[in-house]
Design a protein around this motif. Structure first.
Motif, PDB file in Angstrom:
ATOM      1  N   SER A 152       0.824  -1.213   0.000  1.00 32.10           N
ATOM      2  CA  SER A 152       0.000   0.000   0.000  1.00 32.10           C
ATOM      3  C   SER A 152       0.856   1.260   0.000  1.00 32.10           C
ATOM      4  O   SER A 152       0.643   2.189   0.778  1.00 32.10           O
ATOM      5  CB  SER A 152      -0.947   0.004   1.210  1.00 32.10           C
ATOM      6  N   ASN A 153       1.862   1.247  -0.886  1.00 32.59           N
ATOM      7  CA  ASN A 153       2.752   2.395  -1.062  1.00 32.59           C
ATOM      8  C   ASN A 153       3.617   2.696   0.161  1.00 32.59           C
ATOM      9  O   ASN A 153       4.194   3.779   0.261  1.00 32.59           O
ATOM     10  CB  ASN A 153       1.962   3.650  -1.457  1.00 32.59           C
ATOM     11  N   ARG A 154       3.708   1.746   1.075  1.00 31.29           N
ATOM     12  CA  ARG A 154       4.618   1.880   2.204  1.00 31.29           C
ATOM     13  C   ARG A 154       5.734   0.846   2.061  1.00 31.29           C
ATOM     14  O   ARG A 154       5.486  -0.293   1.645  1.00 31.29           O
ATOM     15  CB  ARG A 154       3.891   1.685   3.536  1.00 31.29           C
ATOM     16  N   VAL A 155       6.941   1.250   2.404  1.00 37.31           N
ATOM     17  CA  VAL A 155       8.088   0.350   2.319  1.00 37.31           C
ATOM     18  C   VAL A 155       8.246  -0.366   3.653  1.00 37.31           C
ATOM     19  O   VAL A 155       8.179   0.251   4.716  1.00 37.31           O
ATOM     20  CB  VAL A 155       9.370   1.120   1.975  1.00 37.31           C
ATOM     21  N   GLN A 156       8.439  -1.680   3.572  1.00 36.14           N
ATOM     22  CA  GLN A 156       8.581  -2.499   4.770  1.00 36.14           C
ATOM     23  C   GLN A 156       9.836  -3.352   4.669  1.00 36.14           C
ATOM     24  O   GLN A 156      10.260  -3.736   3.575  1.00 36.14           O
ATOM     25  CB  GLN A 156       7.357  -3.408   4.937  1.00 36.14           C
ATOM     26  N   GLU A 157      10.408  -3.654   5.812  1.00 37.07           N
ATOM     27  CA  GLU A 157      11.602  -4.500   5.805  1.00 37.07           C
ATOM     28  C   GLU A 157      11.258  -5.936   5.446  1.00 37.07           C
ATOM     29  O   GLU A 157      12.033  -6.624   4.775  1.00 37.07           O
ATOM     30  CB  GLU A 157      12.296  -4.443   7.158  1.00 37.07           C
ATOM     31  N   LEU A 158      10.095  -6.405   5.878  1.00 38.48           N
ATOM     32  CA  LEU A 158       9.698  -7.782   5.647  1.00 38.48           C
ATOM     33  C   LEU A 158       8.527  -7.838   4.675  1.00 38.48           C
ATOM     34  O   LEU A 158       7.676  -6.948   4.652  1.00 38.48           O
ATOM     35  CB  LEU A 158       9.314  -8.447   6.969  1.00 38.48           C
ATOM     36  N   GLY A 159       8.480  -8.910   3.898  1.00 33.58           N
ATOM     37  CA  GLY A 159       7.382  -9.096   2.960  1.00 33.58           C
ATOM     38  C   GLY A 159       7.673 -10.264   2.048  1.00 33.58           C
ATOM     39  O   GLY A 159       8.827 -10.681   1.874  1.00 33.58           O
ATOM     40  N   GLU A 160       6.631 -10.812   1.460  1.00 27.98           N
ATOM     41  CA  GLU A 160       6.790 -11.989   0.610  1.00 27.98           C
ATOM     42  C   GLU A 160       7.597 -11.675  -0.641  1.00 27.98           C
ATOM     43  O   GLU A 160       8.436 -12.470  -1.069  1.00 27.98           O
ATOM     44  CB  GLU A 160       5.408 -12.528   0.217  1.00 27.98           C
ATOM     45  N   THR A 161       7.357 -10.512  -1.233  1.00 30.65           N
ATOM     46  CA  THR A 161       8.087 -10.106  -2.437  1.00 30.65           C
ATOM     47  C   THR A 161       8.936  -8.894  -2.117  1.00 30.65           C
ATOM     48  O   THR A 161       8.416  -7.843  -1.731  1.00 30.65           O
ATOM     49  CB  THR A 161       7.121  -9.766  -3.580  1.00 30.65           C
ATOM     50  N   LYS A 162      10.237  -9.036  -2.273  1.00 31.05           N
ATOM     51  CA  LYS A 162      11.144  -7.929  -2.001  1.00 31.05           C
ATOM     52  C   LYS A 162      11.732  -7.385  -3.297  1.00 31.05           C
ATOM     53  O   LYS A 162      11.933  -8.113  -4.271  1.00 31.05           O
ATOM     54  CB  LYS A 162      12.283  -8.379  -1.074  1.00 31.05           C
ATOM     55  N   LEU A 190      16.669   3.997   7.952  1.00 23.84           N
ATOM     56  CA  LEU A 190      15.427   3.813   7.193  1.00 23.84           C
ATOM     57  C   LEU A 190      14.593   2.674   7.782  1.00 23.84           C
ATOM     58  O   LEU A 190      13.365   2.790   7.882  1.00 23.84           O
ATOM     59  CB  LEU A 190      15.747   3.529   5.727  1.00 23.84           C
ATOM     60  N   ARG A 191      15.238   1.588   8.158  1.00 25.91           N
ATOM     61  CA  ARG A 191      14.486   0.457   8.707  1.00 25.91           C
ATOM     62  C   ARG A 191      13.755   0.844   9.991  1.00 25.91           C
ATOM     63  O   ARG A 191      12.630   0.399  10.241  1.00 25.91           O
ATOM     64  CB  ARG A 191      15.430  -0.723   8.956  1.00 25.91           C
ATOM     65  N   ALA A 192      14.375   1.669  10.812  1.00 29.67           N
ATOM     66  CA  ALA A 192      13.727   2.114  12.049  1.00 29.67           C
ATOM     67  C   ALA A 192      12.463   2.908  11.740  1.00 29.67           C
ATOM     68  O   ALA A 192      11.442   2.774  12.425  1.00 29.67           O
ATOM     69  CB  ALA A 192      14.696   2.953  12.873  1.00 29.67           C
ATOM     70  N   GLN A 193      12.492   3.719  10.686  1.00 25.38           N
ATOM     71  CA  GLN A 193      11.326   4.509  10.314  1.00 25.38           C
ATOM     72  C   GLN A 193      10.284   3.654   9.583  1.00 25.38           C
ATOM     73  O   GLN A 193       9.083   3.902   9.689  1.00 25.38           O
ATOM     74  CB  GLN A 193      11.742   5.697   9.453  1.00 25.38           C
ATOM     75  N   MET A 194      10.725   2.630   8.848  1.00 27.43           N
ATOM     76  CA  MET A 194       9.778   1.704   8.215  1.00 27.43           C
ATOM     77  C   MET A 194       8.913   1.031   9.276  1.00 27.43           C
ATOM     78  O   MET A 194       7.708   0.834   9.073  1.00 27.43           O
ATOM     79  CB  MET A 194      10.536   0.631   7.428  1.00 27.43           C
ATOM     80  N   ALA A 195       9.533   0.679  10.404  1.00 26.42           N
ATOM     81  CA  ALA A 195       8.795   0.008  11.469  1.00 26.42           C
ATOM     82  C   ALA A 195       7.686   0.891  12.032  1.00 26.42           C
ATOM     83  O   ALA A 195       6.710   0.390  12.594  1.00 26.42           O
ATOM     84  CB  ALA A 195       9.765  -0.397  12.585  1.00 26.42           C
ATOM     85  N   GLN A 196       7.820   2.199  11.819  1.00 28.08           N
ATOM     86  CA  GLN A 196       6.804   3.140  12.289  1.00 28.08           C
ATOM     87  C   GLN A 196       5.884   3.606  11.153  1.00 28.08           C
ATOM     88  O   GLN A 196       5.057   4.489  11.349  1.00 28.08           O
ATOM     89  CB  GLN A 196       7.484   4.363  12.927  1.00 28.08           C
ATOM     90  N   GLY A 197       6.046   3.005   9.978  1.00 27.36           N
ATOM     91  CA  GLY A 197       5.187   3.348   8.841  1.00 27.36           C
ATOM     92  C   GLY A 197       5.455   4.710   8.252  1.00 27.36           C
ATOM     93  O   GLY A 197       4.564   5.319   7.639  1.00 27.36           O
ATOM     94  N   ARG A 198       6.691   5.187   8.370  1.00 27.30           N
ATOM     95  CA  ARG A 198       6.992   6.550   7.947  1.00 27.30           C
ATOM     96  C   ARG A 198       7.858   6.622   6.698  1.00 27.30           C
ATOM     97  O   ARG A 198       8.460   7.651   6.398  1.00 27.30           O
ATOM     98  CB  ARG A 198       7.655   7.316   9.093  1.00 27.30           C
ATOM     99  N   VAL A 199       7.917   5.505   5.946  1.00 27.94           N
ATOM    100  CA  VAL A 199       8.669   5.483   4.691  1.00 27.94           C
ATOM    101  C   VAL A 199       7.737   5.017   3.574  1.00 27.94           C
ATOM    102  O   VAL A 199       7.228   3.895   3.607  1.00 27.94           O
ATOM    103  CB  VAL A 199       9.895   4.547   4.770  1.00 27.94           C
TER     104      VAL A 199
END
Length: 228
Positions: A152-162, A190-199
């Motif tokens: 949903s247009n948010r970048v995440q560290e984990l996911g099925e498709t990288k 960046l990963r720290a901010q991804m965990a907060q949904g801010r990337v």
């Protein structure tokens, strides 16, 4: 919007070309990699550009000057030794945050100097709750497992498709508020901010190549020649 081109890397895997040239000055079909970026930025109207440098940085300054030959203004952020991506951006913040009203938290664009793209992505305005926007690309042969997922247009560290981080992003200066002086990597920040949904993020649709080795450089030139 201002832009920064990251140009401080040593380019070990591009030796011997980089024994006498900074990596972003390596030519692709006779034109330095970094000049392609400058021309594309100028065409978009992004004319205030900061370039960091370390290894053979004086050659970048000598070749590019103040940018007037390209219709832009170039300023330089010198590093005695490369500060990694995060540290390099942090060092350059005084140049990137300048405004007529004083220090600004306006987002800025950052591009790795050692990638080739045929076009810049559509420049995105960051949402109020977002500190960074990254463009991702399909995983190249040398990086098959990717870096980050999109949801949903948010970048995440984990996911099925990288996908692989393209080296192109937009950042708010405040992303670097709690970071140290000196060298540090951008990834953990960046990963720290991804965990907060801010990337936020998007897939880059154009031609992209990480020109990290002689073989990739030669392959890129063959591809570009075949397209002309």
């Amino acid at each position: 919007m201002k832009a920064m081109i990251l140009a401080a890397g040593r380019g070990e895997r591009l030796r011997p070309l980089t024994d006498n040239l900074p990596k972003p000055m390596v030519p692709v079909l006779g034109k330095p990699l970094i000049v392609y970026h400058i021309e594309k930025l100028a065409a978009l109207g992004i004319v205030d550009i900061v370039i960091n440098h370390a290894w053979l940085g004086h050659k970048l300054v000598e070749a590019l000057g103040d940018g007037s030959a390209f219709g832009v203004q170039i300023r330089y952020s010198a590093e005695e030794s490369a500060l990694e991506t995060g540290g390099g951006i942090k060092r350059a913040l005084p140049l990137l945050c300048e405004s007529e009203k004083g220090e600004s938290d306006e987002p800025f664009l950052v591009i790795n100097g050692d990638v080739f793209i045929d076009t810049l992505p559509p420049i995105t305005q960051l949402a109020a709750d977002t500190l960074a926007h990254l463009w991702l690309v399909p995983n190249p042969e040398q990086h098959p497992n990717g870096d980050f997922a999109l949801s949903s247009n948010r970048v995440q560290e984990l996911g099925e498709t990288k996908f692989t981080f393209s080296g192109i992003g937009i950042y708010r200066p405040s992303l670097f508020n709690q970071t140290p002086q000196g060298a540090f990597a951008l990834g953990p920040l960046l990963r720290a901010q991804m965990a907060q949904g801010r990337v936020s993020g998007a897939l880059f649709e154009g031609l992209w190549c990480d020109v990290g080795t002689i073989a990739r450089l030669q392959g890129l030139e063959l591809r570009l020649q075949s397209n002309t």
